[in-house]
Structure formats: C-alpha cells, structure tokens
Design an enzyme around this catalytic site. Structure first.
Site, PDB file in Angstrom:
ATOM      1  N   LYS A   1       2.729  49.126  24.633  1.00 31.88           N
ATOM      2  CA  LYS A   1       2.527  47.873  24.937  1.00 31.88           C
ATOM      3  C   LYS A   1       3.459  47.690  26.796  1.00 31.88           C
ATOM      4  O   LYS A   1       4.018  48.469  26.717  1.00 31.88           O
ATOM      5  CB  LYS A   1       3.224  47.214  24.107  1.00 31.88           C
TER       6      LYS A   1
ATOM      7  N   LYS B   1      12.551  50.853  26.556  1.00 29.64           N
ATOM      8  CA  LYS B   1      12.438  49.133  26.873  1.00 29.64           C
ATOM      9  C   LYS B   1      12.638  48.518  25.222  1.00 29.64           C
ATOM     10  O   LYS B   1      12.835  48.276  24.419  1.00 29.64           O
ATOM     11  CB  LYS B   1      12.353  48.797  28.029  1.00 29.64           C
TER      12      LYS B   1
ATOM     13  N   LYS C   1       1.652  52.045  30.530  1.00 29.68           N
ATOM     14  CA  LYS C   1       1.377  50.424  31.582  1.00 29.68           C
ATOM     15  C   LYS C   1      -0.248  50.756  31.944  1.00 29.68           C
ATOM     16  O   LYS C   1      -0.207  51.922  32.224  1.00 29.68           O
ATOM     17  CB  LYS C   1       3.193  50.462  32.675  1.00 29.68           C
TER      18      LYS C   1
ATOM     19  N   ASP D   1       2.184  41.535  35.101  1.00 30.87           N
ATOM     20  CA  ASP D   1       3.712  41.665  35.669  1.00 30.87           C
ATOM     21  C   ASP D   1       3.144  41.388  37.177  1.00 30.87           C
ATOM     22  O   ASP D   1       2.436  40.085  37.289  1.00 30.87           O
ATOM     23  CB  ASP D   1       3.273  42.910  35.469  1.00 30.87           C
TER      24      ASP D   1
ATOM     25  N   THR E   1      10.822  36.552  30.383  1.00 27.61           N
ATOM     26  CA  THR E   1      12.353  38.103  30.546  1.00 27.61           C
ATOM     27  C   THR E   1      13.739  37.369  31.073  1.00 27.61           C
ATOM     28  O   THR E   1      14.732  37.719  31.549  1.00 27.61           O
ATOM     29  CB  THR E   1      11.052  38.190  31.836  1.00 27.61           C
TER      30      THR E   1
ATOM     31  N   SER F   1       6.678  39.078  24.121  1.00 30.10           N
ATOM     32  CA  SER F   1       5.679  39.546  24.184  1.00 30.10           C
ATOM     33  C   SER F   1       5.456  39.927  22.594  1.00 30.10           C
ATOM     34  O   SER F   1       3.987  39.541  21.756  1.00 30.10           O
ATOM     35  CB  SER F   1       5.179  40.498  24.455  1.00 30.10           C
TER      36      SER F   1
HETATM   37  P1  NDP Z   1       5.773  37.953  40.515  1.00 29.62           P
HETATM   38  O1  NDP Z   1       4.509  38.849  41.186  1.00 29.62           O
HETATM   39  O2  NDP Z   1       5.618  37.302  39.341  1.00 29.62           O
HETATM   40  O3  NDP Z   1       6.922  37.922  41.426  1.00 29.62           O
HETATM   41  C1  NDP Z   1       6.526  39.162  42.110  1.00 29.62           C
HETATM   42  C2  NDP Z   1       7.871  38.425  42.833  1.00 29.62           C
HETATM   43  O4  NDP Z   1       8.709  39.704  43.580  1.00 29.62           O
HETATM   44  C3  NDP Z   1       6.762  38.088  44.245  1.00 29.62           C
HETATM   45  O5  NDP Z   1       8.218  37.152  45.460  1.00 29.62           O
HETATM   46  C4  NDP Z   1       6.625  38.771  45.315  1.00 29.62           C
HETATM   47  O6  NDP Z   1       6.530  38.056  46.487  1.00 29.62           O
HETATM   48  C5  NDP Z   1       8.027  40.034  45.349  1.00 29.62           C
HETATM   49  N1  NDP Z   1       7.613  41.202  44.956  1.00 29.62           N
HETATM   50  C6  NDP Z   1       7.239  41.934  44.858  1.00 29.62           C
HETATM   51  N2  NDP Z   1       6.332  42.950  45.670  1.00 29.62           N
HETATM   52  C7  NDP Z   1       7.437  43.270  46.473  1.00 29.62           C
HETATM   53  C8  NDP Z   1       7.908  44.159  47.594  1.00 29.62           C
HETATM   54  N3  NDP Z   1       6.825  45.060  47.522  1.00 29.62           N
HETATM   55  N4  NDP Z   1       9.154  43.744  48.363  1.00 29.62           N
HETATM   56  C9  NDP Z   1       9.535  42.334  48.309  1.00 29.62           C
HETATM   57  N5  NDP Z   1       9.226  41.148  47.761  1.00 29.62           N
HETATM   58  C10 NDP Z   1       8.045  41.921  46.891  1.00 29.62           C
HETATM   59  O7  NDP Z   1       6.221  39.535  39.650  1.00 29.62           O
HETATM   60  P2  NDP Z   1       7.099  39.196  38.017  1.00 29.62           P
HETATM   61  O8  NDP Z   1       8.116  38.128  38.860  1.00 29.62           O
HETATM   62  O9  NDP Z   1       6.883  38.884  37.127  1.00 29.62           O
HETATM   63  O10 NDP Z   1       7.820  41.093  38.391  1.00 29.62           O
HETATM   64  C11 NDP Z   1       8.904  40.818  39.691  1.00 29.62           C
HETATM   65  C12 NDP Z   1       9.925  42.444  39.016  1.00 29.62           C
HETATM   66  O11 NDP Z   1       9.882  42.111  37.239  1.00 29.62           O
HETATM   67  C13 NDP Z   1       8.535  43.553  38.692  1.00 29.62           C
HETATM   68  O12 NDP Z   1       9.440  44.290  38.783  1.00 29.62           O
HETATM   69  C14 NDP Z   1       8.045  43.713  36.632  1.00 29.62           C
HETATM   70  O13 NDP Z   1       7.908  44.900  36.527  1.00 29.62           O
HETATM   71  C15 NDP Z   1       9.280  43.305  36.653  1.00 29.62           C
HETATM   72  N6  NDP Z   1       9.258  42.723  35.594  1.00 29.62           N
HETATM   73  C16 NDP Z   1       8.109  41.846  35.052  1.00 29.62           C
HETATM   74  C17 NDP Z   1       7.862  41.139  33.594  1.00 29.62           C
HETATM   75  C18 NDP Z   1       7.127  39.510  33.900  1.00 29.62           C
HETATM   76  O14 NDP Z   1       7.505  39.743  32.289  1.00 29.62           O
HETATM   77  N7  NDP Z   1       6.707  38.932  34.108  1.00 29.62           N
HETATM   78  C19 NDP Z   1       8.694  41.689  32.449  1.00 29.62           C
HETATM   79  C20 NDP Z   1       9.419  42.570  32.805  1.00 29.62           C
HETATM   80  C21 NDP Z   1       9.955  43.267  33.702  1.00 29.62           C
HETATM   81  P3  NDP Z   1       5.194  37.884  47.283  1.00 29.62           P
HETATM   82  O15 NDP Z   1       4.917  36.664  46.610  1.00 29.62           O
HETATM   83  O16 NDP Z   1       5.416  38.202  48.504  1.00 29.62           O
HETATM   84  O17 NDP Z   1       4.640  39.694  46.741  1.00 29.62           O
END
Ligand code: NDP
Length: 454
Positions: A89, A113, A125, A165, A208, A387
């Site tokens: 998962k 986790k 993943k 993600d 999250t 999830s």
């Molecule tokens: P989204 O795609 O919804 O949002 C990601 C955000 O981070 C956007 O604002 C994006 O900006 C920014 N971002 C991504 N990559 C970069 C980078 N290289 N430099 C600067 N900004 C960046 O993703 P999530 O919110 O789902 O995920 C965010 C984090 O949380 C990740 O690390 C993910 O693995 C983690 N996570 C997510 C979960 C979930 O349920 N969604 C669960 C657990 C962890 P831009 O649009 O400009 O790319």
C-alpha cells in the site's frame, strides 16, 4: 563490525547511486540499534537485509501521444517493498524528478508508517517521471490509462493497492480506476482516493493534512503536560493562537492549513515550486483552493487577489517567524540553514507533512535545540490510514459518514502518538519521536516477518 554496520555497508555498496534511498535507510538503521542489538533473533533471521530489499521492483514503459500527435515515452515504477502485515500500500507520484531512488525511499518509509497505523497494510510506492504540469486534460487521461494498462497486471485489492501522491489526485485516480476496471472486469477497491460516487471514502481528501495537525496537537499538549505551568509559554492550548508556516499548496498543505485555521491557529505562508506567499492576516483558503484545486494555477496569483499578501520567488517560507512549521511539499525542502533560522526565531514544533522534507542535519539541529519534532512516518500517516479505511468500506460495500471517518482518524493519530512516545521513552529519550517512530514501526513488521519464516 556490528550487525547494523555490516548490513549498512552492503546496502551502500549495492545502492550507491540512490542517495534518497540511502538517506531513508540510514535514518532507520541509526535509530533502531537498541532493539536490533538487544536480541540475536533479528540477525539470525536476516531481518535488516530482508527489510531493506524490496520484494519486487517493477519498471515499465509508458507510451502516450501528445496533443500534436507526437509519440512520447515515460518510465513507470511500482516498488512492492514488504507485505508482511498486509497488501502492499502506498501512493503513485507523477513528477519529472521521479527515479528509482525516490520511489525506493518512499516505499521503504511506507513500511514503517503503515505499521504505525495499526492497520493491516504493507509498504509499496510507485509513479512515473511524467510531468503533469502544462498537460491538457486529454494528455493526462491518456497517460493515466497507458500507465494503468501495464500496472493492472501487478495490483489487486488483496495484492497491492496504490493511492495518490504528488501529481496524483482525484482526477488521475479516476482515470486509472476506469482503465483497471476495463482491463480486469472487476469492481474492487484496487485504488484509494477514489471519487465519492465510485467507492471513495469521505475525509480521504482531508486525511493527511488533518492527521498531521491532530498529531502535532497531541505533541504540543503532551509537552505542555510534562513541562507544567511554569514553562508552557506557547505549548498549551495545542494549535490555538499559534502562528504556523506551511510549505506547498497541494493536497497535504491545503488540508493542514484548513485544520490549523479551524483549531484557532493562523497559517501565514504557502508555496509551490515557483515561489511562496506570506499573508500576515492569515491565508485565505478559499482563494488557495480556487487557484490550486479549480484553476490548477500558481501560488503567485494569491498575491494578485489578496492585497495583504506578499509574493516571493526567492528564499523559502522558513524565514518567516512562527511557532509551528509544517513542511508539506517534498523531500529535503528544509535544510540545516532553514532549521537554524527557525530555531533562531523560536519555533516550538515541527511536523513533517511531506515525506522526508527535513535533511538529516536539520533534524539533528531541531533535536539539539529541543524543538518538538514529529517525523513524516508518524506525522503524515493519516492519509494512508484513511486509505485503509476506504479499503475496509469497499470490502464491506458500505460508506461511513464524514464524522465516523474523521473520528477514527483522530483515534488512529492519538494511537500513533502513544506508540511513538512509548517507544521513545523505552529505547531513546522521551521526546525523540524519530527513534520512537522507527522502532515502533519496525517491531511489528519484524515480528510478522520472523513468524512467517523466510
Ligand atoms: P500535491 O501534488 O498535491 O502538492 C505538492 C505541493 O508541493 C505543490 O504545491 C507543489 O508545487 C509542491 N512541490 C512538489 N515538488 C516540489 C519541489 N520539487 N519543489 C518545490 N515544491 C514542490 O502533493 P501532496 O500534497 O499529495 O504531497 C505533498 C507531500 O506529502 C509529498 O512529499 C507526499 O509524498 C506527501 N504525502 C502525501 C500524502 C497524500 O495523501 N497526498 C500522504 C502522505 C504523504 P508545484 O505545484 O509547483 O509542483
């Protein structure tokens, strides 16, 4: 040489080109020493060698055509890391930076986790180096269908259940689910984060971010209880009255900001990969949602709409003074210099919404300065926990109410906080939640692996 050092050396030799994976492995190995060295059962069962080597690494070609009729090819990944305690998962990431090292680090962290949630889910993943930015609706749909055409043969409701993600939200999950159903002719909970009309769970979108804020609140309240009334400046009342900086403006960031605001805190920053905004009046989330969830625009537009806000395309949100910092964008986005700035500005607590957002040196600096620090494995586990609740609802063919799911999420996050702090007390120092999360997550998986034989 100790068992841990021995195993580490061989992991480094075999994965020398995978810095993020090695960083994630090092963080775990450096903290589980008291457990692993206390009993030869781990060495006798080669637990460290086995837990750091994925069960399966799948890499595949994803062909699609762009709007100009050109054929394009991306690389797809699914790492099925460990299924000792349940089906694999973990999410799917679509971002140009995706490579084997990043997917392996994410899959490895996911094992611990998922174990911490107390639910029966193993670690996995996946994703692709496809860049969704600037792509048309048709291009996104075609890519998702092509990606699933290959992935479908490797997953299933009792085998491996991917989710979203970075770059994968409800829209992409919908296209992938449609394609899976078409290929397999089975209506099953093979993906989570689905839409509410076809098996999705209420509160999964929020989970999250909400879970992150719940556990940071638990951490602040526990510290306030330990410190008594004399040194509780800022710690009491949980989130209420706190100034909070958040990075990112995606799924995790938006719903963390929503919960902070609901609990009486003030979020003053958000960012994306182009820059960041500071709004001393508190971020207006309706505006952010309009820009990010509906228009799929850039955070810069916030400052065009909200007059109290400033936009910066240089620097990071961590230069803004705050009580609580919640990195919610991506890995290694908060380095030791950012940590020093936050410490200088008297930050009380840091909760990792993103996966591995703080560098090892930054974590060390926070811990040395007695900043309360909740690592991603515990702090962002609310997403995968809900999830797993979506999987339960799909198996039961039932749908629970928002409050039912949200209350279960609260209970799960408190349960994680208790497990992490107990392990920290037992094996490290009472507020070393990094060690606590790694140890508590490891113990359950290791016991299951030993019980099931090689
Ligand atoms: P989204 O795609 O919804 O949002 C990601 C955000 O981070 C956007 O604002 C994006 O900006 C920014 N971002 C991504 N990559 C970069 C980078 N290289 N430099 C600067 N900004 C960046 O993703 P999530 O919110 O789902 O995920 C965010 C984090 O949380 C990740 O690390 C993910 O693995 C983690 N996570 C997510 C979960 C979930 O349920 N969604 C669960 C657990 C962890 P831009 O649009 O400009 O790319």
């Amino acid at each position: 040489m100790s068992y841990i050092q021995d195993v580490r050396q061989s992991i480094v030799a075999r994965n020398a080109d995978q810095p993020e994976f090695l960083q994630a492995v090092d963080e775990v190995l450096s903290t589980i020493k008291p457990v692993v060295e206390s009993d030869s059962v781990y060495k006798n069962n080669a637990i460290l060698e086995r837990i750091t080597e994925p069960d399966r690494q799948i890499m595949f070609r994803v062909p699609w055509t762009d709007d100009n009729g050109n054929m394009r090819v991306n690389r797809g990944y699914r790492i099925q890391f460990n299924n000792a305690i349940g089906p694999y998962k973990g999410g799917l990431r679509l971002h140009p930076s995706v490579n084997l090292s990043i997917i392996k680090f994410l899959g490895f962290e996911q094992i611990f986790k998922n174990s911490l949630t107390g639910l029966p889910i193993g670690g996995g993943k996946g994703g692709s180096d496809f860049d969704p930015k600037g792509k048309s609706e048709r291009e996104i749909r075609e890519f998702c269908q092509s990606f699933m055409t290959e992935l479908a043969r490797h997953i299933g409701a009792d085998t491996d259940v991917p989710a979203g993600d970075i770059g994968v939200g409800g829209r992409e999950i919908g296209y992938m689910y449609g394609q899976y159903k078409r290929i397999k002719n089975i209506y099953e909970g093979v993906l989570t984060g689905k839409g509410l009309t076809y098996g999705g769970s209420l509160a999964r979108t929020e989970a999250t971010g909400y879970g992150l804020v719940y556990i940071v609140k638990n951490m602040l309240e526990a510290a306030s209880a330990v410190n008594g009334n004399s040194v509780t400046i800022g710690l009491s009342n949980g989130i209420k009255g706190k100034t909070v900086t958040i990075s990112g403006s995606g799924n995790v960031a938006i719903y963390a900001a929503q919960k902070v605001t609901e609990l009486g805190g003030k979020v003053v920053t958000m960012s994306d990969s182009n820059g960041w905004v500071y709004d001393p009046n508190g971020i207006n989330l309706d505006v952010v949602k309009q820009i990010k969830e509906i228009k799929r625009g850039r955070i810069k537009e916030y400052a065009d709409i909200v007059k109290s806000a400033e936009y910066h395309d240089n620097g990071k949100v961590w230069q803004v003074k705050c009580d609580v910092a919640l990195p919610c964008a991506t890995q290694n986005e908060l380095d030791v210099n950012d940590a020093k700035t936050l410490i200088k500005n008297k930050v009380l607590a840091v909760g990792e919404g993103a996966n591995m957002p703080s560098t090892t040196e930054a974590i060390n600096a926070f811990q040395a300065a007695n900043v309360l620090f909740m690592p991603a494995k515990a702090a962002n586990a609310g997403g995968v926990a809900v999830s797993a609740l979506e999987m339960s609802q799909n198996s039961q063919r039932l749908a629970w109410t928002f409050d039912e799911v949200d209350n279960k999420l609260k209970g799960i996050m408190s349960g994680i906080f208790d497990k992490v702090s107990e392990a920290a007390k037992l094996y490290a120092t009472p507020t070393d939640y990094v060690a606590g999360a790694n140890i508590a997550g490891f113990l359950k998986v290791a016991q299951a692996m030993i019980a099931q034989g090689v």
